[in-house]
Design an enzyme around this catalytic site. Sequence first.
Site, PDB file in Angstrom:
ATOM      1  N   MET A  88       0.849  -1.195   0.000  1.00 44.50           N
ATOM      2  CA  MET A  88       0.000   0.000   0.000  1.00 44.50           C
ATOM      3  C   MET A  88       0.887   1.247   0.000  1.00 44.50           C
ATOM      4  O   MET A  88       0.457   2.336   0.370  1.00 44.50           O
ATOM      5  CB  MET A  88      -0.935  -0.011   1.212  1.00 44.50           C
ATOM      6  CG  MET A  88      -1.903  -1.200   1.160  1.00 44.50           C
ATOM      7  SD  MET A  88      -3.445  -0.948   2.037  1.00 44.50           S
ATOM      8  CE  MET A  88      -2.850  -0.705   3.696  1.00 44.50           C
ATOM      9  N   HIS A 111       9.458  -3.413   3.545  1.00 48.68           N
ATOM     10  CA  HIS A 111       9.079  -3.604   2.133  1.00 48.68           C
ATOM     11  C   HIS A 111      10.320  -3.862   1.281  1.00 48.68           C
ATOM     12  O   HIS A 111      10.297  -4.677   0.366  1.00 48.68           O
ATOM     13  CB  HIS A 111       8.392  -2.352   1.590  1.00 48.68           C
ATOM     14  CG  HIS A 111       7.070  -2.039   2.217  1.00 48.68           C
ATOM     15  ND1 HIS A 111       6.888  -0.982   3.069  1.00 48.68           N
ATOM     16  CD2 HIS A 111       5.863  -2.638   2.112  1.00 48.68           C
ATOM     17  CE1 HIS A 111       5.614  -0.931   3.443  1.00 48.68           C
ATOM     18  NE2 HIS A 111       4.970  -1.938   2.895  1.00 48.68           N
TER      19      HIS A 111
HETATM   20  O1  PAF Z   1      -0.172  -5.723   3.525  1.00 46.31           O
HETATM   21  C1  PAF Z   1      -0.577  -4.820   2.771  1.00 46.31           C
HETATM   22  O2  PAF Z   1       0.106  -3.828   2.504  1.00 46.31           O
HETATM   23  C2  PAF Z   1      -1.966  -4.928   2.144  1.00 46.31           C
HETATM   24  O3  PAF Z   1      -2.849  -5.518   3.013  1.00 46.31           O
HETATM   25  C3  PAF Z   1      -1.968  -5.638   0.781  1.00 46.31           C
HETATM   26  C4  PAF Z   1      -1.499  -7.067   0.900  1.00 46.31           C
HETATM   27  C5  PAF Z   1      -1.057  -4.887  -0.192  1.00 46.31           C
HETATM   28  C6  PAF Z   1      -3.374  -5.648   0.200  1.00 46.31           C
HETATM   29  O4  PAF Z   1      -3.889  -4.369   0.041  1.00 46.31           O
END
Ligand code: PAF
Length: 279
Positions: free
Chosen positions: A30, A37
């Site tokens: 997101m 990330h």
């Molecule tokens: O973990 C996240 O950032 C969100 O829940 C995802 C998996 C991208 C789904 O919107």
Amino acid sequence: MEIIKKIELMQELSDKWRRDGHIISCVPTMGFLHQGHVELLRVGRDKGDRLIMTIFVNPTQFGPHEDYERYPRDTEGDLDKARSAGVDAVFMPTVEEMYPDGFQSAVTVNTITQYLCGKSRPGHFAGVTIVVAKLFNITKPHLAIFGEKDYQQLAVIRQMVRDLNMDIDIIGVPTVREQDGLAMSSRNKYLSPEERLSALSLKKGLDLAKAMIKDGEKDSATIKTAVRELILAHPFTEIDYVTICDPEKLTDIEHLDGPSLLALAVKVGKARLIDNIIL
Ligand code: PAF
């Protein structure tokens, strides 16, 4: 690095990569990327030879009084980080592209969505499964990478993939922590300096449970009470849940005989934080 906003164009590129024999990894996010990330991207890069990252703040997984509107966003910073991590394509659709007028389908995982975060965030996992299923159909990956911090999300996605026979390997990546132990999360941005100190109580709670088990404690209620007390001794904390459960079924465990999951959700100021450990 390609930046793609249209579903059709993303599908065309993935089709081409597949035809050319590439292994596609996908990291759904997101946005507002942090080191956690970046680690998912590293694993994706390592396991495939074409890497797609998606950025989409998915409205359907937020409840009416949750933080959808104020969820932190930093597209330029995210694109820089994606470039440095060797991402080949970023898919970043608009809400209208993902949920056009007349959209009416659902993907439901029934049982394991009822526990832990599912109790206090009704509808959250239905939002996650529909968007992840769509992102899989759009990016057509061989592998998809998710963080273990969102343990239940990972379990729900694995269940969906299994139940619907999606031909995608789901890879879980261990939680990345700040130096002092706080699990990395985009929502840490909401914490004031004082709240940031209290947020450390989650990791301290996990460590306390580990130490109690090492000393021979096997009663789940005793461990949960000690963890709750430790967390509540910190200002600004409000516990949503402290649960010890089966790591697969997510059902409560009273006595620790085999592997079990200790999962926490705690509001610290405005930030709802989660953390977990396999005991
Ligand atoms: O973990 C996240 O950032 C969100 O829940 C995802 C998996 C991208 C789904 O919107």
